[in-house]
Design an enzyme around this catalytic site. Structure first.
Site, mmCIF file in Angstrom:
data_model
loop_
_atom_site.group_PDB
_atom_site.id
_atom_site.type_symbol
_atom_site.label_atom_id
_atom_site.label_comp_id
_atom_site.label_asym_id
_atom_site.label_seq_id
_atom_site.Cartn_x
_atom_site.Cartn_y
_atom_site.Cartn_z
ATOM 1 N N HIS A 200 1.701 2.367 -3.239
ATOM 2 C CA HIS A 200 1.790 2.836 -4.117
ATOM 3 C C HIS A 200 1.169 3.949 -3.517
ATOM 4 C CE1 HIS A 200 -0.492 -0.497 -5.591
ATOM 5 N NE2 HIS A 200 -0.709 -0.933 -5.165
ATOM 6 N N THR B 249 1.192 -1.163 0.152
ATOM 7 C CA THR B 249 -0.022 -0.135 -0.047
ATOM 8 C C THR B 249 0.734 1.046 0.133
ATOM 9 O OG1 THR B 249 -2.091 -1.139 1.386
ATOM 10 C CG2 THR B 249 -2.011 1.497 1.712
HETATM 11 ZN ZN ZN Z 1 0.136 -3.352 5.526
#
Ligand code: ZN
Length: 341
Positions: free
Chosen positions: A43, A40
């Site tokens: 990203h 994440t």
């Molecule tokens: Zn995580």
């Protein structure tokens, strides 16, 4: 304090001086010692379409952490200054039907630290006391810092009964590898993990007693025959988000097999539903981890011999964050832990 901030709506992440967060009556202040870098976070660093749509700028990023409580809000009981802890990064609402019935991980009003709210890539983190998970002495700070992704792995792996079952894990990223290790720990018979990246398969074999298969070189049907499985796998854990991997999984599952899906496909992808219907396959989507049942289970397993430490391949001081993100984006690493002390 020093903090890793998504300061601008463009690729990158920046180390900045930020004020130490002020805590409310129901919060604690945590001195962060170690953090894990998540997909994440990559990203957000790359500033892809999802990140641009989701993350407010500026924002202190990060959600995988371990540290020590240094201040308690005035309503907080049951915790103490000096307590080592990790914590659930999903901040839940209290009004939805799901929350009020105790299914906190299904609350639709959930907000994530480091994604929607100020995060843990900082010297100090404010967290609701409710979200704190105290750490036993047996779990050190670097393992504490990866309990969030281990929780994804545990939640996915424990979706179905694995005792004596043959399990296929597709995708040998850190969460897939940890899920395979959990499947082994809880008593699966064969645990096969697939990928097309040889580095990741080699790491999987170092972390757990699993059968790594490069599906670029070997057909899964040959593996099923080699391991003398008469019909195929009983349970599939899909961790890659790859359409081809899901197809292979359905192909190699037994009649009545079960699949837990954690991998996120890029956009809409074609699925041969008729095969799923005729094989009577159950599919479960998995999000986050159960609050706090998964935390209890994983801490108990770590205390009871589950060893996922080799999945941490890099340890760097927080000041070398740029290097850490480059390594992560290269796709050859396991977990990378940053040291904030
Ligand atoms: Zn995580």
């Amino acid at each position: 304090m020093k903090a890793l901030v998504k300061a601008k709506a463009e690729p990158g992440i920046w180390m900045e001086d930020r004020p130490v967060p002020e805590i409310g009556p129901d919060d604690v202040l945590i001195r962060v010692r170690r953090t894990g870098i998540c997909g994440t976070d990559v990203h957000i660093w790359k500033w892809d379409e999802w990140a641009a749509r989701t993350v407010p700028v500026p924002l202190v990023t990060g959600h995988e952490f371990a540290g020590e409580i240094v201040e308690l809000g005035r309503n907080v009981t049951g915790l103490a200054v000096g307590q080592r802890c990790s914590g659930e990064g999903h901040l839940i609402g209290r009004t939805s039907r799901q929350s009020r019935s105790g299914r906190f991980h299904l609350d639709p009003d959930t907000r994530g630290i480091g994604v929607n709210e100020a995060g843990a890539f900082a010297e100090y983190l404010r967290l609701p006391a409710f979200n704190v998970v105290p750490l036993p002495d047996a779990i050190d700070d670097e393992i504490g810092a990866i309990l969030d992704p281990l929780g994804n792995a545990v939640h996915t792996a424990l979706s179905f009964d694995l005792v004596g079952e043959d399990v296929l894990v597709t995708g040998a990223g850190p969460i897939g590898i940890m899920a395979a290790a959990v499947a082994r720990h809880v008593g699966a018979r064969h645990v096969v993990i697939t990928d097309i990246n040889p580095d990741r398969l080699a790491l999987a074999a170092r972390v757990a007693d699993v059968v790594p298969v490069n599906v670029g070189d070997e057909d899964l049907r040959a593996v099923v025959a080699r391991l003398r499985m008469t019909q195929g796998f009983d349970v599939g854990l899909e961790m890659s988000g790859s359409q081809a991997a899901l197809d292979q999984m359905v192909e190699n599952l037994v009649m009545g097999g079960r699949i837990a899906l954690l991998g996120i496909p890029p956009g809409k992808s074609p699925v041969d539903w008729s095969r799923i219907v005729f094989k009577a396959i159950t599919i479960k989507g998995v999000y986050g981890r159960e609050i706090f049942e998964t935390w209890y289970k994983m801490i108990a397993m770590l205390e009871n011999g589950l060893d996922i430490r080799p999945v941490i391949t890099h340890r760097l001081p927080a000041a070398r964050f740029a290097e850490a993100f480059e390594i992560m984006a290269g796709g050859r690493s396991g977990k990378i832990v940053l040291d904030w002390t």
